[in-house]
Design a protein around this motif. Sequence first.
Motif, PDB file in Angstrom:
ATOM      1  N   ASP A 110       5.357  -3.102   9.869  1.00 22.96           N
ATOM      2  CA  ASP A 110       4.047  -2.463   8.703  1.00 22.96           C
ATOM      3  C   ASP A 110       2.624  -3.044   9.312  1.00 22.96           C
ATOM      4  O   ASP A 110       2.250  -3.673   9.840  1.00 22.96           O
ATOM      5  CB  ASP A 110       4.178  -2.862   7.643  1.00 22.96           C
ATOM      6  N   PRO A 111       1.555  -2.256   9.095  1.00 23.47           N
ATOM      7  CA  PRO A 111       0.004  -2.169   9.087  1.00 23.47           C
ATOM      8  C   PRO A 111      -0.644  -3.668   8.365  1.00 23.47           C
ATOM      9  O   PRO A 111      -1.200  -4.299   9.486  1.00 23.47           O
ATOM     10  CB  PRO A 111      -0.391  -1.186   8.782  1.00 23.47           C
ATOM     11  N   THR A 112       0.161  -3.953   7.832  1.00 19.79           N
ATOM     12  CA  THR A 112      -0.327  -4.679   6.858  1.00 19.79           C
ATOM     13  C   THR A 112      -0.077  -6.420   7.826  1.00 19.79           C
ATOM     14  O   THR A 112      -0.849  -7.424   8.237  1.00 19.79           O
ATOM     15  CB  THR A 112      -0.006  -5.366   5.718  1.00 19.79           C
ATOM     16  N   SER A 113       1.578  -6.528   8.102  1.00 19.73           N
ATOM     17  CA  SER A 113       2.046  -7.220   9.012  1.00 19.73           C
ATOM     18  C   SER A 113       1.635  -7.648  10.390  1.00 19.73           C
ATOM     19  O   SER A 113       1.789  -8.340  11.240  1.00 19.73           O
ATOM     20  CB  SER A 113       3.402  -7.306   8.528  1.00 19.73           C
ATOM     21  N   GLY A 114       1.975  -5.758  11.102  1.00 20.04           N
ATOM     22  CA  GLY A 114       1.564  -5.693  12.655  1.00 20.04           C
ATOM     23  C   GLY A 114       3.104  -6.703  13.278  1.00 20.04           C
ATOM     24  O   GLY A 114       4.669  -6.421  12.288  1.00 20.04           O
TER      25      GLY A 114
ATOM     26  N   TYR B  41       5.898   6.639   7.682  1.00 22.71           N
ATOM     27  CA  TYR B  41       4.952   7.944   8.244  1.00 22.71           C
ATOM     28  C   TYR B  41       4.614   7.369   6.681  1.00 22.71           C
ATOM     29  O   TYR B  41       2.940   7.568   6.589  1.00 22.71           O
ATOM     30  CB  TYR B  41       5.820   9.184   7.907  1.00 22.71           C
ATOM     31  N   TYR B  42       4.455   7.029   5.841  1.00 22.65           N
ATOM     32  CA  TYR B  42       4.701   5.904   4.571  1.00 22.65           C
ATOM     33  C   TYR B  42       3.201   5.778   4.069  1.00 22.65           C
ATOM     34  O   TYR B  42       1.565   5.717   4.609  1.00 22.65           O
ATOM     35  CB  TYR B  42       5.158   6.030   3.091  1.00 22.65           C
ATOM     36  N   THR B  43       2.912   4.456   5.658  1.00 17.91           N
ATOM     37  CA  THR B  43       1.691   4.059   6.217  1.00 17.91           C
ATOM     38  C   THR B  43       2.260   4.404   7.781  1.00 17.91           C
ATOM     39  O   THR B  43       2.902   4.622   8.141  1.00 17.91           O
ATOM     40  CB  THR B  43       1.838   2.211   5.704  1.00 17.91           C
TER      41      THR B  43
ATOM     42  N   GLU C 126       3.686  -6.035  -1.554  1.00 19.04           N
ATOM     43  CA  GLU C 126       3.500  -6.256  -0.637  1.00 19.04           C
ATOM     44  C   GLU C 126       1.694  -6.408   0.460  1.00 19.04           C
ATOM     45  O   GLU C 126       1.319  -7.481   1.324  1.00 19.04           O
ATOM     46  CB  GLU C 126       4.593  -5.979   0.442  1.00 19.04           C
ATOM     47  N   GLN C 127       1.441  -4.558   0.036  1.00 19.09           N
ATOM     48  CA  GLN C 127       0.036  -4.851   0.869  1.00 19.09           C
ATOM     49  C   GLN C 127      -0.706  -6.099   0.472  1.00 19.09           C
ATOM     50  O   GLN C 127      -1.277  -6.073   1.365  1.00 19.09           O
ATOM     51  CB  GLN C 127      -0.408  -3.353   0.819  1.00 19.09           C
ATOM     52  N   LYS C 128      -0.765  -6.499  -1.041  1.00 19.90           N
ATOM     53  CA  LYS C 128      -2.317  -7.722  -1.488  1.00 19.90           C
ATOM     54  C   LYS C 128      -1.353  -9.597  -1.098  1.00 19.90           C
ATOM     55  O   LYS C 128      -1.975  -9.789  -0.586  1.00 19.90           O
ATOM     56  CB  LYS C 128      -1.873  -7.128  -2.818  1.00 19.90           C
TER      57      LYS C 128
END
Length: 412
Positions: free
Chosen positions: A142-146, A177-179, A105-107
Amino acid sequence: MKLPSQAIAKSPILLKNVRLETGFEYDDQDVIYTDTALFCVEIQAGKIKSVSSNNPDAKAVDARGLLMLPAFKDMHIHLDKTLYGLPWQALSPKRKTVKDMIAYEQKIIPELLKTSVKRAEELIDLIQSYGTNYVRTHFNIDPTSGLKSLENLEKALENKKDSFKAELVAFPQHGVYYTDSAPLMKEAAQLKSVGFIGGLDPLSIDGSIEKVMDFTVQLALDHHKGIDIHLHEAGESGIKTIQYLIDKANENPQLQGKTFVSHAFALAHISKKEAEGISEKLAAAKVGIASSVPFRGKVMPIPTMKKYGVNVLIGNDNVQDYWSTFGSGNMLQKANLIAELYGYITEFDLSRALQFATQDILPLSNKGEQEWPKPGDWANAVLVNASCSAEAVSRISHVEALMNEGNLFWKN
């Protein structure tokens, strides 16, 4: 065939030749048939105003003898994460764990976000064509989506507001916490549009049941939200997490009726006696279960939970996305699957199975008394090509029209 984007009629509406269930016929004590009759149904201000004897000559929208049932609700879906509308893509055998999927997903999220409004709308079109007008949808935080997944989802929902409603769950798909998702979860929790705080496998993803659940519970309490966590973990950690939430709901009565465990696969791996014990605890604490009705080696004890009064919600979860390609989006199909899995084969049992598509709203009570529709009910309904609820569930009957708060959408 999808529904038109514009309603063919808005309240006030008069419908004629509407087929409604009126009662059961019995052979001794057994229900063998469902009686129906044709009626006129008047809609005003988005609600049922009256149900009266049919007048086939009335100047009204002709329901053509189709069966009216409560509109369907999908109580666990991800509108922001679909591949529906894009070219076919099967799952990769290389991605076997949740952490594998997080890395994937992060990609892909940055590119998918560019088209997520349109794809969410196309998925809404799909599930509406099957009679769903209401969902509980999780959206990635998540940090990728904000907050971009939420922003795009809200655009899609605004574009569908006349025909569709949703309640939103802030879902930390990449772990709290994992991200570094905790700050984003705190930000999302302050938003009025967000109704629930989500979560994901606290032990296997974040390494601690207590730390993650305490964070989730406190966030819900601070912002007057519900809780709905994804729990795929089986075995001891899964049961321990469920019990932890039960304890928190008992300690904080304001969470009762607003706390849910999605999936809860651990319940599919325990004995009947253990299932009865934890079902009794769930019901007493008013902690619900949201299930996509898995069956590949994991048959959930849904009848046991219902027996003890647990609020069991049903949803499609993944609809043709990169987590699963099997989701159809059809809630009648879910009711049909439940009937097949648990042996609901009689006229009575099949009629009761409809509750899993409508989330407990049924036309007839267990005694065969007419309960829906009644004056004052919201005019959320479907017209299906079936003689009764039992047939609709068994044959996964075609939905011909959907009504959302008095707005009528007809395929033809």
